[in-house]
Design a protein around this motif. Structure first.
Motif, PDB file in Angstrom:
ATOM      1  N   GLU A  21     -12.511 -23.294  23.321  1.00 22.77           N
ATOM      2  CA  GLU A  21     -11.999 -23.557  21.971  1.00 22.77           C
ATOM      3  C   GLU A  21     -13.045 -23.432  20.851  1.00 22.77           C
ATOM      4  N   HIS A  22     -14.214 -24.052  21.044  1.00 15.31           N
ATOM      5  CA  HIS A  22     -15.163 -24.122  19.932  1.00 15.31           C
ATOM      6  C   HIS A  22     -15.950 -22.828  19.722  1.00 15.31           C
ATOM      7  N   VAL A  23     -15.826 -21.904  20.658  1.00 17.96           N
ATOM      8  CA  VAL A  23     -16.391 -20.576  20.440  1.00 17.96           C
ATOM      9  C   VAL A  23     -15.284 -19.661  19.916  1.00 17.96           C
ATOM     10  N   LEU A  24     -14.085 -19.858  20.452  1.00 19.41           N
ATOM     11  CA  LEU A  24     -12.950 -18.987  20.124  1.00 19.41           C
ATOM     12  C   LEU A  24     -12.476 -19.133  18.669  1.00 19.41           C
ATOM     13  N   LEU A  25     -12.316 -20.370  18.203  1.00 19.24           N
ATOM     14  CA  LEU A  25     -11.734 -20.574  16.871  1.00 19.24           C
ATOM     15  C   LEU A  25     -12.567 -19.980  15.737  1.00 19.24           C
ATOM     16  N   PRO A  26     -13.903 -20.152  15.746  1.00 16.69           N
ATOM     17  CA  PRO A  26     -14.693 -19.466  14.722  1.00 16.69           C
ATOM     18  C   PRO A  26     -14.631 -17.947  14.890  1.00 16.69           C
ATOM     19  N   GLU A  27     -14.678 -17.495  16.140  1.00 15.00           N
ATOM     20  CA  GLU A  27     -14.665 -16.053  16.426  1.00 15.00           C
ATOM     21  C   GLU A  27     -13.405 -15.389  15.879  1.00 15.00           C
ATOM     22  N   LYS A  28     -12.273 -16.088  15.967  1.00 19.14           N
ATOM     23  CA  LYS A  28     -11.001 -15.544  15.497  1.00 19.14           C
ATOM     24  C   LYS A  28     -10.785 -15.803  14.009  1.00 19.14           C
ATOM     25  N   GLY A  29     -11.717 -16.473  13.366  1.00 14.62           N
ATOM     26  CA  GLY A  29     -11.564 -16.767  11.945  1.00 14.62           C
ATOM     27  C   GLY A  29     -10.514 -17.826  11.659  1.00 14.62           C
ATOM     28  N   ILE A  30     -10.207 -18.656  12.660  1.00 20.90           N
ATOM     29  CA  ILE A  30      -9.181 -19.694  12.465  1.00 20.90           C
ATOM     30  C   ILE A  30      -9.763 -20.908  11.730  1.00 20.90           C
ATOM     31  N   VAL A  31     -11.018 -21.241  12.011  1.00 17.83           N
ATOM     32  CA  VAL A  31     -11.685 -22.282  11.208  1.00 17.83           C
ATOM     33  C   VAL A  31     -12.690 -21.589  10.285  1.00 17.83           C
ATOM     34  N   LEU A  32     -12.768 -22.095   9.061  1.00 19.22           N
ATOM     35  CA  LEU A  32     -13.564 -21.416   8.035  1.00 19.22           C
ATOM     36  C   LEU A  32     -14.379 -22.418   7.214  1.00 19.22           C
ATOM     37  N   PRO A  33     -15.367 -21.922   6.480  1.00 20.66           N
ATOM     38  CA  PRO A  33     -16.179 -22.809   5.641  1.00 20.66           C
ATOM     39  C   PRO A  33     -15.315 -23.625   4.679  1.00 20.66           C
ATOM     40  N   GLY A  34     -15.684 -24.879   4.500  1.00 21.19           N
ATOM     41  CA  GLY A  34     -14.970 -25.748   3.571  1.00 21.19           C
ATOM     42  C   GLY A  34     -13.747 -26.410   4.158  1.00 21.19           C
ATOM     43  N   ASP A  35     -13.359 -26.023   5.380  1.00 18.13           N
ATOM     44  CA  ASP A  35     -12.184 -26.621   6.035  1.00 18.13           C
ATOM     45  C   ASP A  35     -12.430 -28.072   6.412  1.00 18.13           C
ATOM     46  N   LEU A  36     -11.331 -28.799   6.568  1.00 19.37           N
ATOM     47  CA  LEU A  36     -11.399 -30.107   7.203  1.00 19.37           C
ATOM     48  C   LEU A  36     -10.646 -29.983   8.527  1.00 19.37           C
ATOM     49  N   VAL A  37     -11.392 -30.153   9.613  1.00 15.94           N
ATOM     50  CA  VAL A  37     -10.837 -29.932  10.950  1.00 15.94           C
ATOM     51  C   VAL A  37     -10.946 -31.207  11.772  1.00 15.94           C
ATOM     52  N   GLY A  75     -20.173 -24.822   7.745  1.00  4.95           N
ATOM     53  CA  GLY A  75     -20.051 -25.532   6.476  1.00  4.95           C
ATOM     54  C   GLY A  75     -18.674 -26.135   6.314  1.00  4.95           C
ATOM     55  N   ALA A  76     -18.068 -26.531   7.442  1.00  8.07           N
ATOM     56  CA  ALA A  76     -16.780 -27.232   7.430  1.00  8.07           C
ATOM     57  C   ALA A  76     -17.036 -28.691   7.795  1.00  8.07           C
ATOM     58  N   PHE A  77     -16.128 -29.597   7.381  1.00  6.93           N
ATOM     59  CA  PHE A  77     -16.201 -30.952   7.924  1.00  6.93           C
ATOM     60  C   PHE A  77     -15.313 -30.958   9.147  1.00  6.93           C
ATOM     61  N   SER A  78     -15.897 -31.323  10.274  1.00  7.99           N
ATOM     62  CA  SER A  78     -15.181 -31.164  11.518  1.00  7.99           C
ATOM     63  C   SER A  78     -15.579 -32.265  12.475  1.00  7.99           C
ATOM     64  N   THR A  79     -14.596 -32.958  13.021  1.00 10.51           N
ATOM     65  CA  THR A  79     -14.942 -34.094  13.877  1.00 10.51           C
ATOM     66  C   THR A  79     -13.956 -34.280  15.022  1.00 10.51           C
ATOM     67  N   GLY A  80     -14.443 -34.848  16.101  1.00 15.03           N
ATOM     68  CA  GLY A  80     -13.625 -35.114  17.277  1.00 15.03           C
ATOM     69  C   GLY A  80     -12.856 -36.410  17.122  1.00 15.03           C
ATOM     70  N   VAL A  81     -11.624 -36.406  17.581  1.00 16.52           N
ATOM     71  CA  VAL A  81     -10.783 -37.602  17.542  1.00 16.52           C
ATOM     72  C   VAL A  81     -10.051 -37.707  18.879  1.00 16.52           C
ATOM     73  N   GLY A  82      -9.205 -38.725  19.010  1.00 16.05           N
ATOM     74  CA  GLY A  82      -8.444 -38.882  20.244  1.00 16.05           C
ATOM     75  C   GLY A  82      -7.081 -38.220  20.139  1.00 16.05           C
ATOM     76  N   SER A  83      -6.328 -38.344  21.237  1.00 18.28           N
ATOM     77  CA  SER A  83      -5.017 -37.697  21.303  1.00 18.28           C
ATOM     78  C   SER A  83      -4.025 -38.289  20.307  1.00 18.28           C
ATOM     79  N   THR A  84      -4.106 -39.599  20.084  1.00 19.29           N
ATOM     80  CA  THR A  84      -3.162 -40.240  19.168  1.00 19.29           C
ATOM     81  C   THR A  84      -3.398 -39.764  17.733  1.00 19.29           C
ATOM     82  N   ASP A  85      -4.686 -39.623  17.362  1.00 19.18           N
ATOM     83  CA  ASP A  85      -5.010 -39.061  16.050  1.00 19.18           C
ATOM     84  C   ASP A  85      -4.426 -37.660  15.904  1.00 19.18           C
ATOM     85  N   PHE A  86      -4.559 -36.883  16.972  1.00 22.01           N
ATOM     86  CA  PHE A  86      -4.052 -35.513  16.955  1.00 22.01           C
ATOM     87  C   PHE A  86      -2.533 -35.511  16.801  1.00 22.01           C
TER      88      PHE A  86
END
Lengths: 428, 166
Positions: free
Chosen positions: A103-119, A133-144
């Motif tokens: 996932e974390h190699v694929l999403l940038p590679e495909k241009g799905i996550v971009l600078p300035g995003d909140l992920v 240059g995105a704000f990006s953080t791990g959460v749990g399943s309930t947050d998702f």
């Protein structure tokens, strides 16, 4: 009062002009993701809440990468749950085995996550995208689950620690070594609840691959996010990948930091993290004789094309030591194909390496290289907790791809400099 | 909320792989996960833990993965509350989101030993160690977190918000 890049992105997504550390904000989410381990719980919560539709089918991404290609019947059922939900919700992005990647190699590679995003992502290494240059953080399943319904998440604005790297990088020293060294310095809870902002001329000259590796392991210091202010290198990476608008944020000159740590990298040699915490780091020259049974080169930390090239430089014309299993896992189908095109697979195969289809697999002791009792591995992955790669009495040593490849040849943990005829390590 | 139970004591940096190893993450069934809870930290835990028991641990409890299977396994094993010197960020968040009571109280952790009888008053932020005859007051839970707990976790909170919005 000035703001850090983390505060600026959070403010923009909370619809506020300013935010400050400690404040709890409700933010709009650009991308929310989950994987075959975390999404099943989230999908279940989504249904239990009586929700019918995700808030935006273009902003929810489900990636089956941990136990795929399905390692057993239960895993197959979990991956199927993601596939069925994707079909039901008609989600825009879905990558089946054969086109998927970690996932974390694929999403940038495909241009799905971009600078300035909140992920937000139901996977702790979601912090990887901070490299863009995105704000990006791990959460749990309930947050998702909640984000799938509402498109929002609650976040406490973190304080930021600024890390400044200056000087000239030594041979074989990469982003992996900088982040391992940093974790060794501040400890596995040294950045607990905090943002880690990586700066300095070394970072400005670091390629995207090294930046991703650094942001990826922010969680290993307890960090909420790792982040790098985007620049020309970022622009070059995203320009041809982005299919929507993106925005470069930066930190104000008078932004507030809770701590500033400066490192002269010319004093840093390749780092190895000993069991069973990523903070247990030593310079490769201080290690002594530690025989190994397995080497894994891959993962969301170090499974990119640059990592494959580094491994190939060292493995060219050499072979893994007797009784040493060398497992190489390109992180995405693109990395896989590109490695093949560049002739790296011939080098790997000649070195007696097993090349795997993309998967998180052995990093978390899932499949494709689980360790037996008493066995020892050098891995380019991110965690070396007890039992992480298999039996609770096995051991994982974390290192960069150059050290991992050299260790495979040596049959013990070591540096490329220890190989016979080190001058013969080619540029590929 | 009040809990009374027996102490299980763990050290610092107990990671999510120790709480529930990834080899069991091909399911999210709470009963199944509970059978392997804390397996790589203490093999006897899952068999000997009793309903209502309380975990006391050092700093950075729950570090590592975002897997919600960790608090799910702990809750399903019968643990009523986790007290630690500090919690890793995602574990802390997950616990509130799924309503597993947790408290930060370094002093109470230092004093507690395995098997102690303790009582916890969540609302007053108080831990009474009956065996050691000591009472500790802890960090109060932030107001927003209290709101989450009162809504029955994050899903309750979100559902309530969506229903009440115009």
């Amino acid at each position: 009062m000035g703001m850090t890049i983390t505060e600026r992105i959070l403010a923009a997504h909370a619809g506020e002009r300013e935010v400050e550390a400690g404040q709890i904000v409700n933010v709009r989410v650009d991308i929310a993701l989950g994987n075959d381990i975390t999404a099943p719980i989230a999908i279940n919560e989504f249904k239990k809440a009586g929700a019918l539709k995700v808030f935006d089918r273009e902003k929810i991404v489900l990636i089956s990468d941990h136990f795929t290609p399905n390692k057993d019947i239960k895993s197959a059922n979990q991956a199927k749950l993601l596939r069925d939900f994707t079909k039901e919700q008609n989600l825009t992005y879905y990558y089946e085995v054969g086109e998927m990647g970690i996932e974390h190699v694929l999403l940038p590679e495909k241009g799905i996550v971009l600078p300035g995003d909140l992920v937000i992502g139901a996977d702790s290494h979601t912090c990887t995208y901070g490299a863009l240059g995105a704000f990006s953080t791990g959460v749990g399943s309930t947050d998702f689950a909640a984000a799938m319904i509402s498109g929002e998440a609650w976040l406490r604005v973190p304080e930021t620690i600024k890390f400044v790297y200056t000087g000239k990088l030594n041979k074989w020293v990469s982003g992996k070594d900088l982040i391992l060294y940093t974790i060794g310095d501040i400890g596995v809870d040294g950045a607990l609840y905090k943002a880690m902002e990586f700066t300095g001329d070394v970072i400005e000259n670091l390629p995207m691959a090294g930046r991703f590796t650094m942001a990826n392991m922010a969680i290993e210091a307890g960090g909420k996010n790792g982040i790098i202010v985007p620049d020309k290198t970022t622009e070059e990476y995203v320009a041809n990948r982005a299919k929507r608008e993106y925005k470069f944020y930066s930190s104000d000159k008078d932004a507030r930091y809770c701590d500033v740590r400066e490192y002269n990298v010319s004093r840093i040699e390749p780092q190895v993290a000993f069991p069973h915490l990523p903070e247990n780091v030593k310079g490769v020259s201080e290690i002594g004789n530690i025989p190994i049974d397995q080497v894994v080169i891959g993962s969301c930390t170090n499974g990119r094309l640059e990592d494959m090239r580094t491994a190939a430089r060292i493995l060219k014309g050499r072979k893994a030591a007797p009784y040493t299993r060398l497992i190489i896992i390109p992180a995405t189908q693109w990395v896989y194909r590109q490695s093949m095109k560049e002739g790296l697979f011939d080098i790997f195969l000649d070195a007696n390496a097993a090349i795997s289809t993309p998967t998180c697999g052995p990093c978390l002791g899932g499949h494709m290289g689980v360790l037996a009792k008493g066995e020892r591995a050098v891995a380019t992955t991110n965690r070396n907790f007890v039992g992480r790669m298999g039996d609770p009495e096995s051991e994982v040593y974390l290192a960069n791809p150059a050290i991992a490849a050299a260790s495979a040849v040596l049959g013990r943990i070591g540096s490329p400099e220890e190989l016979q005829n080190p001058g013969e390590i080619d540029e590929i | 909320m009040r809990f009374k139970g027996r102490v299980w004591k763990f050290g610092s940096d107990v990671d999510t792989d120790a709480i529930i190893p990834a080899r069991y993450l091909n399911t999210s069934d709470p009963e199944e996960l509970a059978k392997h809870c804390m397996e790589d930290a203490d093999l006897s835990f899952a068999e000997s833990v009793k309903q209502g028991d309380i975990i006391f641990a050092g700093k950075n409890f729950g570090c590592g993965s975002s897997r919600e299977h960790a608090p799910i396994a702990i809750k399903a094993a019968g643990i009523s509350c986790v007290v630690a010197k500090s919690f890793a960020r995602i574990f802390y968040r997950n616990s509130f989101n799924m309503a597993l009571p947790i408290m930060e109280c370094p002093e109470a952790v230092d004093v507690a030993e395995a098997g102690d009888e303790v009582e916890i008053d969540l609302d007053r932020g108080e831990i009474i160690n009956h065996t050691k005859q000591k009472t500790f007051s802890c960090q109060p839970i932030p107001p927003f977190m209290q709101e989450l707990v009162q809504s029955g976790g994050l899903m309750g909170y979100v559902t309530k918000k969506i229903i009440s919005s115009p």
